[in-house]
Design an enzyme around this catalytic site. Sequence first.
Site, mmCIF file in Angstrom:
data_model
loop_
_atom_site.group_PDB
_atom_site.id
_atom_site.type_symbol
_atom_site.label_atom_id
_atom_site.label_comp_id
_atom_site.label_asym_id
_atom_site.label_seq_id
_atom_site.Cartn_x
_atom_site.Cartn_y
_atom_site.Cartn_z
ATOM 1 N N SER A 1 0.814 -1.212 0.000
ATOM 2 C CA SER A 1 0.000 0.000 0.000
ATOM 3 C C SER A 1 0.852 1.268 0.000
ATOM 4 C CB SER A 1 -0.947 -0.066 1.193
ATOM 5 O OG SER A 1 -2.107 0.632 0.884
ATOM 6 N N LYS B 1 4.251 2.209 -2.241
ATOM 7 C CA LYS B 1 4.636 3.421 -2.980
ATOM 8 C C LYS B 1 6.068 3.796 -2.568
ATOM 9 C CE LYS B 1 -0.039 5.331 -1.975
ATOM 10 N NZ LYS B 1 -1.034 4.619 -2.716
ATOM 11 N N HIS C 1 -7.775 -5.615 0.580
ATOM 12 C CA HIS C 1 -6.504 -4.899 0.647
ATOM 13 C C HIS C 1 -5.709 -5.373 1.872
ATOM 14 C CE1 HIS C 1 -3.990 -1.422 -0.135
ATOM 15 N NE2 HIS C 1 -4.161 -0.954 1.089
#
Length: 420
Positions: A256, A260, A397
């Site tokens: 997540s 990044k 997720h």
Amino acid sequence: MVRCASVLLLAVLAQAQTPTYKYNFDEAKVANYALPDPLTLANGQPVKDVATWTAKRRPELMALFEDQVYGKTPAGHTDIRVTPPLIDLKALKGKAVRKQVTIYFSDRNDGPHMQVLLYLPPGNTRVPVFVGLNFSGNHTVNADPGIIMNDVWVTDPLDPKKRLHQQADERTRGSNATAWQVEKILARGYGLATVYYYDIEPDFVGGLAESTRMLFPEPERWSALGVWAWGLSRAVDYLLGDPRLDPKRIGLIGHSRLGKAALWAAAQDHRFSLVISNESGKGGASLLKRGFGETLDHLNGAFPHWFNPAYKEYTGHPEKLPIDGNELLALIAPRPLYVASAAEDLGSDPKGEFLSAVNVGRVYSLFGRKGLGVTQMPLVDQAVMHDVGYHVRSGKHDVLEFDWDQYLAFADLHWHPTGK
Ligand code: GCU
């Protein structure tokens, strides 16, 4: 009646002040978009060979991500000190060697510092290691009673706007063990190193005041994602001093927002020789210009500290952004790269993550490497892997055992770990 009207007025005002950041979850509403091409130079000329990629295009893309997205990582290091490691040669009932150090980023013990937790399989051989930032404290990655309970940041139960920095709660030990699969990783012959990302910069608006960024000039021109990436490289500086680690096989994993950060860390630091983006979503591997899922407006509005000031200029205009997730992935080439999605993680836009991974295959081809080799999204829970890998897992997720099973297979494919 008057009271009723004023309550209504307040509600309307509150609504007007809280942007709604509408996400599109309807594939039919995805308009045409222009995907920036990693293999076209700024002057419009095509990139046809590795030499042009390395000397011209890659530096162009690096500069765009530095200037427009994450901020430029300041040159030079702060005054770094590492404590002698606390070592347990018989951790996890003899299945692991555990080492723990504190890395201070200045000459002050009360200044910014991070704790590194390292697990290695027992023995004397050099092993590959996965490195990753964790969300909630080193003690959450395994129930191992030997992990030091460090301070964590928590929301003040009396005021949700306030954060408290305090000793972690013993009851949270091992609470994220599923996402880390420590025993499984060790049994496969790999090590694992992790750091609590709040140690580097606490993740909330205003966290800058407590950030390692404050040790550098113009900290507000950099970003939280930038300093988390920087912290990952400082962890590697320390790890490379450990003779048990194979310096050529240092993998990087991030989930997540930490995915990044991981992608940006790997773009800058070639010592990460295998990279895994677990549902890094928009602002990571996914395609922002594909109007599906999380928007750039949401990223900037909800997490203004994640990106640099220039990124804010694109609020409302993602089409003007000169780069996208496919070009962030291109900065990893030709190193083995795995991108993973979860079917129910629509905010990250699984299809956007997949298309990004497909697109980067062209850059891998330039190096004679193989991209995904498919253009249709694989069925859920079915991995494809060459030099680029991808899967969309069923469910939400998260990082689950299924995800690690694919990452370990991908690492086996590229690293042939000792003993196999
Ligand atoms: C939010 C954010 C995402 C991010 C995610 C996470 O949902 O909008 O961009 O990836 O948090 O880090 O879990």
